[in-house]
Each structure stands twice: as structure tokens, then as C-alpha cells.
Scaffold this motif. Structure first.
Motif, PDB file in Angstrom:
ATOM      1  N   HIS A  48       0.834  -1.202   0.000  1.00 52.83           N
ATOM      2  CA  HIS A  48       0.000   0.000   0.000  1.00 52.83           C
ATOM      3  C   HIS A  48       0.862   1.243   0.000  1.00 52.83           C
ATOM      4  O   HIS A  48       1.976   1.247   0.533  1.00 52.83           O
ATOM      5  CB  HIS A  48      -0.895   0.033   1.251  1.00 52.83           C
ATOM      6  N   THR A  96       0.044  -6.527  -5.076  1.00 55.14           N
ATOM      7  CA  THR A  96       0.634  -5.374  -5.748  1.00 55.14           C
ATOM      8  C   THR A  96      -0.221  -4.986  -6.947  1.00 55.14           C
ATOM      9  O   THR A  96      -0.709  -5.853  -7.669  1.00 55.14           O
ATOM     10  CB  THR A  96       2.060  -5.725  -6.214  1.00 55.14           C
ATOM     11  N   CYS A  97      -0.378  -3.691  -7.148  1.00 52.18           N
ATOM     12  CA  CYS A  97      -1.045  -3.197  -8.358  1.00 52.18           C
ATOM     13  C   CYS A  97       0.047  -2.718  -9.322  1.00 52.18           C
ATOM     14  O   CYS A  97       0.696  -1.705  -9.070  1.00 52.18           O
ATOM     15  CB  CYS A  97      -2.004  -2.065  -8.017  1.00 52.18           C
ATOM     16  N   GLY A 103      -6.073  -3.136  -8.001  1.00 51.24           N
ATOM     17  CA  GLY A 103      -5.737  -2.047  -7.097  1.00 51.24           C
ATOM     18  C   GLY A 103      -6.908  -1.192  -6.658  1.00 51.24           C
ATOM     19  O   GLY A 103      -8.076  -1.461  -6.949  1.00 51.24           O
ATOM     20  N   GLU A 104      -6.546  -0.127  -5.934  1.00 53.00           N
ATOM     21  CA  GLU A 104      -7.523   0.813  -5.387  1.00 53.00           C
ATOM     22  C   GLU A 104      -7.071   2.238  -5.659  1.00 53.00           C
ATOM     23  O   GLU A 104      -5.872   2.530  -5.641  1.00 53.00           O
ATOM     24  CB  GLU A 104      -7.667   0.638  -3.870  1.00 53.00           C
ATOM     25  N   ASN A 145      -4.450   4.056  -3.327  1.00 57.28           N
ATOM     26  CA  ASN A 145      -3.003   3.972  -3.506  1.00 57.28           C
ATOM     27  C   ASN A 145      -2.527   4.426  -4.870  1.00 57.28           C
ATOM     28  O   ASN A 145      -1.395   4.911  -5.007  1.00 57.28           O
ATOM     29  CB  ASN A 145      -2.553   2.519  -3.315  1.00 57.28           C
ATOM     30  N   GLU A 146      -3.347   4.271  -5.880  1.00 53.18           N
ATOM     31  CA  GLU A 146      -2.850   4.376  -7.249  1.00 53.18           C
ATOM     32  C   GLU A 146      -3.038   5.734  -7.903  1.00 53.18           C
ATOM     33  O   GLU A 146      -2.438   5.992  -8.949  1.00 53.18           O
ATOM     34  CB  GLU A 146      -3.514   3.287  -8.110  1.00 53.18           C
ATOM     35  N   GLN A 167     -12.487   0.216  -3.782  1.00 55.74           N
ATOM     36  CA  GLN A 167     -11.728   0.430  -5.006  1.00 55.74           C
ATOM     37  C   GLN A 167     -11.724   1.879  -5.469  1.00 55.74           C
ATOM     38  O   GLN A 167     -10.809   2.295  -6.190  1.00 55.74           O
ATOM     39  CB  GLN A 167     -12.282  -0.445  -6.143  1.00 55.74           C
TER      40      GLN A 167
END
Length: 318
Positions: free
Chosen positions: A38, A72-73, A105-106, A109-110, A244
Motif C-alpha cells: 500500500h 501489488t497493483c 488495485g484501489e 493507492n494508485e 476500489q
């Protein structure tokens, strides 16, 4: 019988604590480690979020257990060519005991670099292309790639493990499950859903490993455990796609009131009832999972590991 592993929560504990938990997990008889990846915690009460690749490097020297990111994204915040280098180095440090768990991912974080957070259809496209790029780089050969979402030019990983890093794909819905079945080296999910396991295997996953995880809160005072979960991990019980799409910890905090202590009491294993802990993990075994990871919520980590070493893991091995 599945392998049982410990799930390190990098959102809740600082790096030194994570390393110590990994040591305790190995001593308690756990067979593998998951670690979350994260940029932010889900809320400020959790309060941590270290760079996972530094922690994995330390884990490689502290314990002999296999390690996997969960997950992991590899699509927005960090380019898949860079993550391929991180994963390959982790596999070398762990002498081949590293798996890369990936997912779509979300936003939490991204989106931090200002990139648009795409809809799920596009995120799945990006994930599939990212997996392709990383697999090519794991060969150690020079790679140039001009795809729909990513460009790579004259990239070569010089530090690579003897075998390519396995890539397991996280899925909660049918489209992601289809992707995991087609291109994953394994499947990751967080509920003991036998139907999803069957669909993964029949959709192309075959005998590839299926891994699942859950969170519990061990303690001698069940009500205190419920309060700990409600304070730290209420986000686990939020409905729908909020996990998400919400962009920051404060947005999750605004939804805290949607989750009650009664909901926690009903949905999360809290307390020191051995049978309840055992049955929760056995549900994954009964659904056909190959690996099951459990995380202890809250500060009583040593009590948890003693409890699992003496009372829970022996029953699961029987």
C-alpha cells in the motif's frame, strides 16, 4: 491439506514490527508469508504504510519462509517494468521463494500522481498487459514493447532468478476471475468460495495454487477484540466498490459510522475460542484452497502466535 501462512499488515505495523512478526510466525509453525503493498493505510488509526520492497529485502534475511505480495497493483502508480525489477530482485534475495500477487488495485493507492483512475474494464486490460510485460522481462532478455497502455524500450533485467517469478492474480468478480484463470500462475481471493475455486480450475487454472486470506483478532476479552477491529479495520466490512474507488484515508473515515460493533461481532473472528479460529481457516480448506493466510488485528501479536502455535495450528495439521 493446505499450507497455513501469516499475513503481514503493512498498513498497521512499522517495518521493524513486521520483521519481528515474521520471525514469530516462523517460530510458531506458519509455512509462508503474505505482505500487503500500500501507499496509504485505509485510515489514520492504522497509521503505517512502508515501501513493501524494502521490507521484503529485510524479510529475506530474517526468515526462510516464502513471501508473496497480497497484492501489488502493477498498473498505475509504478510502471510494470520497474515492478518487474523489484520482483526479480526479491526472488533472488529469497532464493526463489517469492511470488508476486497482483490485482487491479484501489484509487486509495494508485491515483497519487494525479493519474485518472480508470473503470474496472480498463484496469483489467492494464493488468493483463502489465503481466505480459513483466513475464517478458523475467526472462532476462532485452524487451521492447509498444502496447495499448505501456511502452518499454530496450529494457533488460540483469538480476533475475533461475526461474521466472510466479504471478498470482487476485479476483473477486467474474471478469477478474476469468483473467486469473487465463493468465495467472495462481489465484488469490479473500473468501472461502468453493464455486470460484471450481470456476478458476475449470476456466484454465487447472492445478495452479489457490490462496486465500482472512483477518482475526485474538484476545481473552472478546468485547475488547471487537472494539479493536471496529477501530482499526472497519473498512473490511464496507459494502460494494467503495474500497476500489475512494481516494484517501479520510474518505474511509467518513464511512466509519456505517460499520457497527455488532457487524464486527458477526463477521470477524474475535476472542480466544479455538474452535471458531479453526473452523474459519478450515472453511478455506473445505473450499479447495491450497494456501490460507491469517492476520492478527491489533497489538497482541505475541499472544496470537502463542495461541496459534499451541492450540490452532496443531488442530489444522490433524
Amino acid at each position: 491439506m493446505p499450507e497455513y501462512g501469516y499475513f503481514l499488515a503493512a498498513e498497521e505495523h512499522d517495518p521493524a514490527a513486521l520483521i519481528e512478526q515474521a520471525r514469530m510466525a516462523e517460530q510458531a509453525g506458519f509455512q509462508a508469508l503474505w505482505i500487503s503493498d500500500h501507499y496509504h493505510p485505509w485510515n489514520d488509526e492504522q497509521g503505517q504504510s512502508a515501501f513493501v520492497w524494502s521490507v521484503i529485502g529485510a524479510l529475506s534475511q530474517a526468515v526462510s519462509l516464502p513471501v508473496e505480495t497480497a497484492v501489488t497493483c502493477p498498473t498505475v502508480r509504478i510502471h510494470p517494468a520497474v515492478l518487474a525489477q523489484a520482483a526479480a530482485t526479491s526472488a533472488v534475495l529469497t532464493e526463489g521463494r517469492f511470488r508476486l500477487g497482483v490485482g487491479t488495485g484501489e484509487a486509495l493507492n494508485e491515483h497519487i500522481l494525479g493519474d485518472r483512475w480508470p473503470p474496472v474494464r480498463v484496469r483489467l486490460e492494464m493488468l493483463e498487459e502489465a503481466v505480459e510485460v513483466m513475464r517478458r522481462l523475467f526472462t532476462g532478455e532485452e524487451v521492447s514493447h509498444h502496447g495499448k497502455h505501456y511502452t518499454v524500450e530496450n529494457a533488460r533485467l540483469y538480476t533475475v532468478p533461475d526461474e521466472p517469478v510466479p504471478i498470482d492474480i487476485s479476483a473477486f468478480g467474474p471478469k477478474a476471475l476469468s483473467l486469473a484463470s487465463r493468465v495467472g500462475d495462481g489465484f488469490i481471493t479473500m473468501t472461502p468460495d468453493q464455486e470460484m475455486v471450481t470456476r478458476f480450475r475449470e476456466g484454465g487454472g487447472g492445478t495452479k495454487p489457490v490462496s486465500g486470506g482472512t483477518k482475526v483478532c485474538y484476545g481473552t476479552d472478546r468485547d475488547a477484540c471487537v472494539r479493536t477491529v471496529h477501530r482499526l479495520w472497519y473498512n473490511e466490512l464496507l459494502p460494494g466498490e467503495m474500497g476500489q474507488v475512494l481516494p484517501s484515508p479520510r474518505h474511509f473515515e467518513q464511512l466509519h459510522e456505517l460499520v457497527t460493533e455488532d457487524m464486527v461481532r458477526e463477521k470477524v473472528v474475535c476472542g480466544d475460542d479455538v474452535d471458531q479460529h479453526v473452523s474459519t481457516l478450515r472453511a478455506f480448506a473445505d473450499a479447495g484452497f491450497d494456501r490460507v493466510y491469517v492476520n492478527q488485528i491489533g497489538p497482541d501479536q505475541r499472544g496470537f502466535f502463542d495461541f496459534y502455535r499451541t492450540k490452532v495450528l496443531p488442530q489444522l495439521a490433524g
